[in-house]
Design a protein around this motif. Structure first.
Motif, PDB file in Angstrom:
ATOM      1  N   VAL A 151      31.102  63.075  31.797  1.00  0.00           N
ATOM      2  CA  VAL A 151      30.878  61.627  31.863  1.00  0.00           C
ATOM      3  C   VAL A 151      32.049  60.962  32.585  1.00  0.00           C
ATOM      4  CG1 VAL A 151      30.651  59.513  30.494  1.00  0.00           C
ATOM      5  CG2 VAL A 151      29.410  61.576  29.821  1.00  0.00           C
ATOM      6  N   THR A 152      33.254  61.392  32.275  1.00  0.00           N
ATOM      7  CA  THR A 152      34.437  60.849  32.948  1.00  0.00           C
ATOM      8  C   THR A 152      34.365  61.128  34.449  1.00  0.00           C
ATOM      9  OG1 THR A 152      35.763  61.168  30.960  1.00  0.00           O
ATOM     10  CG2 THR A 152      36.959  60.897  33.019  1.00  0.00           C
ATOM     11  N   GLU A 153      34.022  62.339  34.809  1.00  0.00           N
ATOM     12  CA  GLU A 153      33.928  62.727  36.218  1.00  0.00           C
ATOM     13  C   GLU A 153      32.885  61.889  36.954  1.00  0.00           C
ATOM     14  OE1 GLU A 153      34.714  64.643  39.759  1.00  0.00           O
ATOM     15  OE2 GLU A 153      35.853  64.690  37.896  1.00  0.00           O
ATOM     16  N   VAL A 154      31.722  61.692  36.351  1.00  0.00           N
ATOM     17  CA  VAL A 154      30.663  60.892  36.975  1.00  0.00           C
ATOM     18  C   VAL A 154      31.129  59.444  37.167  1.00  0.00           C
ATOM     19  CG1 VAL A 154      28.369  59.888  36.553  1.00  0.00           C
ATOM     20  CG2 VAL A 154      28.736  62.336  36.254  1.00  0.00           C
ATOM     21  N   SER A 155      31.925  58.940  36.247  1.00  0.00           N
ATOM     22  CA  SER A 155      32.436  57.569  36.367  1.00  0.00           C
ATOM     23  C   SER A 155      33.214  57.384  37.666  1.00  0.00           C
ATOM     24  CB  SER A 155      33.331  57.228  35.184  1.00  0.00           C
ATOM     25  OG  SER A 155      32.600  57.268  33.992  1.00  0.00           O
ATOM     26  N   TYR A 156      33.983  58.402  38.035  1.00  0.00           N
ATOM     27  CA  TYR A 156      34.767  58.332  39.259  1.00  0.00           C
ATOM     28  C   TYR A 156      33.958  58.696  40.501  1.00  0.00           C
ATOM     29  CZ  TYR A 156      38.984  57.695  36.468  1.00  0.00           C
ATOM     30  OH  TYR A 156      39.929  57.200  35.616  1.00  0.00           O
ATOM     31  N   THR A 157      33.143  59.749  40.406  1.00  0.00           N
ATOM     32  CA  THR A 157      32.476  60.261  41.602  1.00  0.00           C
ATOM     33  C   THR A 157      31.191  59.533  41.973  1.00  0.00           C
ATOM     34  OG1 THR A 157      31.288  61.946  40.317  1.00  0.00           O
ATOM     35  CG2 THR A 157      33.414  62.587  41.279  1.00  0.00           C
ATOM     36  N   HIS A 158      30.493  58.962  40.978  1.00  0.00           N
ATOM     37  CA  HIS A 158      29.195  58.351  41.282  1.00  0.00           C
ATOM     38  C   HIS A 158      29.076  56.874  40.893  1.00  0.00           C
ATOM     39  CE1 HIS A 158      28.232  62.618  41.542  1.00  0.00           C
ATOM     40  NE2 HIS A 158      27.193  62.264  42.278  1.00  0.00           N
ATOM     41  N   LEU A 159      29.937  56.417  40.005  1.00  0.00           N
ATOM     42  CA  LEU A 159      29.817  55.030  39.545  1.00  0.00           C
ATOM     43  C   LEU A 159      30.896  54.115  40.105  1.00  0.00           C
ATOM     44  CD1 LEU A 159      28.811  55.674  35.822  1.00  0.00           C
ATOM     45  CD2 LEU A 159      27.323  55.220  37.786  1.00  0.00           C
ATOM     46  N   GLY A 160      31.765  54.672  40.942  1.00  0.00           N
ATOM     47  CA  GLY A 160      32.730  53.833  41.651  1.00  0.00           C
ATOM     48  C   GLY A 160      33.973  53.435  40.880  1.00  0.00           C
ATOM     49  N   LEU A 161      34.282  54.096  39.778  1.00  0.00           N
ATOM     50  CA  LEU A 161      35.516  53.778  39.069  1.00  0.00           C
ATOM     51  C   LEU A 161      36.688  54.159  39.961  1.00  0.00           C
ATOM     52  CD1 LEU A 161      36.843  52.714  36.509  1.00  0.00           C
ATOM     53  CD2 LEU A 161      36.734  55.034  35.579  1.00  0.00           C
ATOM     54  N   ASP A 162      37.540  53.202  40.239  1.00  0.00           N
ATOM     55  CA  ASP A 162      38.638  53.397  41.181  1.00  0.00           C
ATOM     56  C   ASP A 162      39.860  53.956  40.465  1.00  0.00           C
ATOM     57  OD1 ASP A 162      40.589  53.220  43.139  1.00  0.00           O
ATOM     58  OD2 ASP A 162      40.117  51.149  43.675  1.00  0.00           O
ATOM     59  N   PRO A 163      40.324  55.152  40.855  1.00  0.00           N
ATOM     60  CA  PRO A 163      41.503  55.745  40.210  1.00  0.00           C
ATOM     61  C   PRO A 163      42.769  54.920  40.396  1.00  0.00           C
ATOM     62  CG  PRO A 163      40.582  57.239  41.884  1.00  0.00           C
ATOM     63  CD  PRO A 163      39.742  56.007  41.868  1.00  0.00           C
ATOM     64  N   VAL A 164      42.781  54.042  41.389  1.00  0.00           N
ATOM     65  CA  VAL A 164      43.948  53.202  41.640  1.00  0.00           C
ATOM     66  C   VAL A 164      44.168  52.194  40.500  1.00  0.00           C
ATOM     67  CG1 VAL A 164      44.916  51.484  43.253  1.00  0.00           C
ATOM     68  CG2 VAL A 164      43.728  53.499  44.122  1.00  0.00           C
ATOM     69  N   LEU A 165      43.124  51.926  39.727  1.00  0.00           N
ATOM     70  CA  LEU A 165      43.249  50.960  38.632  1.00  0.00           C
ATOM     71  C   LEU A 165      44.194  51.437  37.541  1.00  0.00           C
ATOM     72  CD1 LEU A 165      39.538  49.819  38.250  1.00  0.00           C
ATOM     73  CD2 LEU A 165      41.431  48.571  39.302  1.00  0.00           C
ATOM     74  N   GLY A 166      44.458  52.738  37.496  1.00  0.00           N
ATOM     75  CA  GLY A 166      45.416  53.252  36.516  1.00  0.00           C
ATOM     76  C   GLY A 166      44.855  53.413  35.115  1.00  0.00           C
ATOM     77  N   ILE A 167      43.555  53.492  34.999  1.00  0.00           N
ATOM     78  CA  ILE A 167      42.950  53.723  33.688  1.00  0.00           C
ATOM     79  C   ILE A 167      43.304  55.140  33.247  1.00  0.00           C
ATOM     80  CG2 ILE A 167      40.760  53.997  32.449  1.00  0.00           C
ATOM     81  CD1 ILE A 167      39.639  51.817  34.343  1.00  0.00           C
ATOM     82  N   ARG A 168      43.811  55.256  32.041  1.00  0.00           N
ATOM     83  CA  ARG A 168      44.125  56.577  31.501  1.00  0.00           C
ATOM     84  C   ARG A 168      42.908  57.084  30.742  1.00  0.00           C
ATOM     85  NH1 ARG A 168      49.775  56.527  28.461  1.00  0.00           N
ATOM     86  NH2 ARG A 168      48.439  55.601  26.883  1.00  0.00           N
ATOM     87  N   SER A 169      42.427  58.254  31.151  1.00  0.00           N
ATOM     88  CA  SER A 169      41.243  58.847  30.519  1.00  0.00           C
ATOM     89  C   SER A 169      41.660  60.009  29.642  1.00  0.00           C
ATOM     90  CB  SER A 169      40.266  59.348  31.588  1.00  0.00           C
ATOM     91  OG  SER A 169      39.777  58.270  32.342  1.00  0.00           O
ATOM     92  N   PHE A 170      41.108  60.047  28.437  1.00  0.00           N
ATOM     93  CA  PHE A 170      41.348  61.127  27.492  1.00  0.00           C
ATOM     94  C   PHE A 170      40.007  61.729  27.123  1.00  0.00           C
ATOM     95  CE2 PHE A 170      44.719  58.055  27.050  1.00  0.00           C
ATOM     96  CZ  PHE A 170      45.872  58.827  26.985  1.00  0.00           C
ATOM     97  N   ASN A 171      39.853  63.017  27.335  1.00  0.00           N
ATOM     98  CA  ASN A 171      38.605  63.683  26.978  1.00  0.00           C
ATOM     99  C   ASN A 171      38.773  64.344  25.626  1.00  0.00           C
ATOM    100  OD1 ASN A 171      38.403  64.192  30.370  1.00  0.00           O
ATOM    101  ND2 ASN A 171      36.808  63.138  29.257  1.00  0.00           N
TER     102      ASN A 171
END
Length: 93
Positions: free
Chosen positions: A17-37
């Motif tokens: 789900v985290t991966e899809v957020s970045y690769t398909h839903l446009g979540l920008d890694p530059v925003l600095g959101i820290r993701s914990f799985n």
């Protein structure tokens, strides 16, 4: 939008789900959101420092219901401990 001085942590049990957020839903890694799985209850119990969050949003649904372990007294106490002064918790069920 950027918000200087704001830290956003996202806890998602499923790494896909985290991966899809970045690769398909446009979540920008530059925003600095820290993701914990990991499990949300485990995160607040083991990783969230006391008083370190101003807002906790719980949006966890497994099929048609909220997983039981997220509705326990222990989970509620862990979230309460993680919240700082002048803070809020939002539960989406």
């Amino acid at each position: 939008a950027e918000a200087p001085g704001v830290r956003v942590d996202v806890v998602e049990i499923d790494p896909a789900v985290t991966e899809v957020s970045y690769t398909h839903l446009g979540l920008d890694p530059v925003l600095g959101i820290r993701s914990f799985n990991m499990d949300g209850r485990q995160f607040v119990a083991e990783r969230a420092a006391a008083g370190s969050y101003q807002l906790v949003t719980l949006d966890a649904v497994n099929d048609l219901s909220v997983p039981h372990h997220l509705l326990t007294t222990e989970c509620n106490e862990a979230v309460k401990r993680a919240l700082g002064r002048r803070s809020a918790e939002i539960r989406v069920q």
